[in-house]
Motif scaffolding. Structure first.
Motif, PDB file in Angstrom:
ATOM      1  N   VAL A  28       0.836  -1.197   0.000  1.00  0.00           N
ATOM      2  CA  VAL A  28       0.000   0.000   0.000  1.00  0.00           C
ATOM      3  C   VAL A  28       0.874   1.251   0.000  1.00  0.00           C
ATOM      4  O   VAL A  28       0.558   2.249  -0.651  1.00  0.00           O
ATOM      5  N   THR A  76      -6.019  -0.758   5.993  1.00  0.00           N
ATOM      6  CA  THR A  76      -4.634  -0.436   6.320  1.00  0.00           C
ATOM      7  C   THR A  76      -4.609   0.933   6.973  1.00  0.00           C
ATOM      8  O   THR A  76      -5.143   1.899   6.412  1.00  0.00           O
ATOM      9  N   LEU A  84      -6.280   2.860   2.353  1.00  0.00           N
ATOM     10  CA  LEU A  84      -5.350   3.382   3.345  1.00  0.00           C
ATOM     11  C   LEU A  84      -6.013   4.508   4.125  1.00  0.00           C
ATOM     12  O   LEU A  84      -6.570   5.437   3.541  1.00  0.00           O
TER      13      LEU A  84
END
Length: 240
Positions: free
Chosen positions: A6, A195, A164
């Motif tokens: 990511v 995440t 994210l």
């Protein structure tokens, strides 16, 4: 096929006029589904790194990849699209629109995603339910506590289902009890697969997360995971 990290930073620097070096050769990889703290005192470079990771600022040198994209190859409009699709932001001071209720504040997180208003509001209500605020959806910010405002801000960051979540001092303006609720939500969101990178100067918060990346003077000085030895004794994560 293994998904791209990511976040991937390679030899990243950020300098400003006058010889100010905010980042000095930073290397960092964050895989899908990680929960980490980036921790350090004021002026250590952690907020600059958040701006670089979040594509709000460009690095001076080095490679920055977010969700598999090399950000140096993207125009400003494509960077905006990358942020809208892949990144959610939570800041210390909420940044909620004063005259709009919680639903519309959260729905604003989809403004640049081309989602019709009715669907934006429906998804906003779902996001508010995730942060346990569906009963406050019609309230404006002046009718909410600090902790509730931050939960609205988290819902706004999540409404677009980003890969994210970047949280910059998410408990910094809150009392201890409200901060604990926010961090409980962070753990719940991580458990659901998001995440999450939490920027903080609070060592207690950092120590409660499974990975801790410590900054000092623009460099990563340690990178440790729960139950492992610090990565500063390895090559990955150490800024040089």
């Amino acid at each position: 096929m293994t998904p791209a990290p990511v976040i991937e930073l390679r030899d990243v620097t950020k300098s400003y006029p006058g010889g100010v070096h905010a980042l000095r050769g930073v290397n960092l990889t964050v895989e899908e589904g990680e929960l980490l703290a980036v921790v350090g005192p004021s002026g250590s470079g952690k907020s600059t790194m958040l701006n670089v990771i979040g594509t709000l600022d460009r690095s001076t040198t080095g490679t920055v990849r977010v969700a598999g994209y090399d950000v140096s190859e993207l125009s400003d409009s494509r960077l905006s699209a990358l942020r809208a699709r892949h990144i959610g932001f939570v800041f210390q001071h909420f940044h909620l629109a004063a005259g709009r209720d919680a639903v519309d504040n959260v729905a604003d997180g989809l403004l640049y995603a081309g989602v019709p208003l009715k669907e934006r509001r429906a998804r906003a209500r779902e996001a508010l339910a995730k942060v346990r605020l569906d009963h406050r959806s019609s309230h404006t910010p002046n009718e909410l506590s600090g902790g509730e405002k931050q939960r609205v801000a988290i819902a706004r960051a999540l409404v677009g289902a980003p890969r994210l979540l970047l949280a910059d001092e998410p408990t910094g303006a809150l009392d201890t009890a409200s901060g604990a609720i926010v961090m409980e939500l962070v753990h719940e969101l991580h458990a659901s697969g998001t995440t999450i990178c939490v920027i903080t100067h609070d060592n207690e918060i950092a120590d409660s997360l499974p990975r801790r990346v410590r900054f000092r003077d623009g460099e990563i000085v340690s990178d440790s995971r729960s139950g492992t030895c610090p990565a500063s004794s390895r090559t990955e994560g150490a800024g040089s």
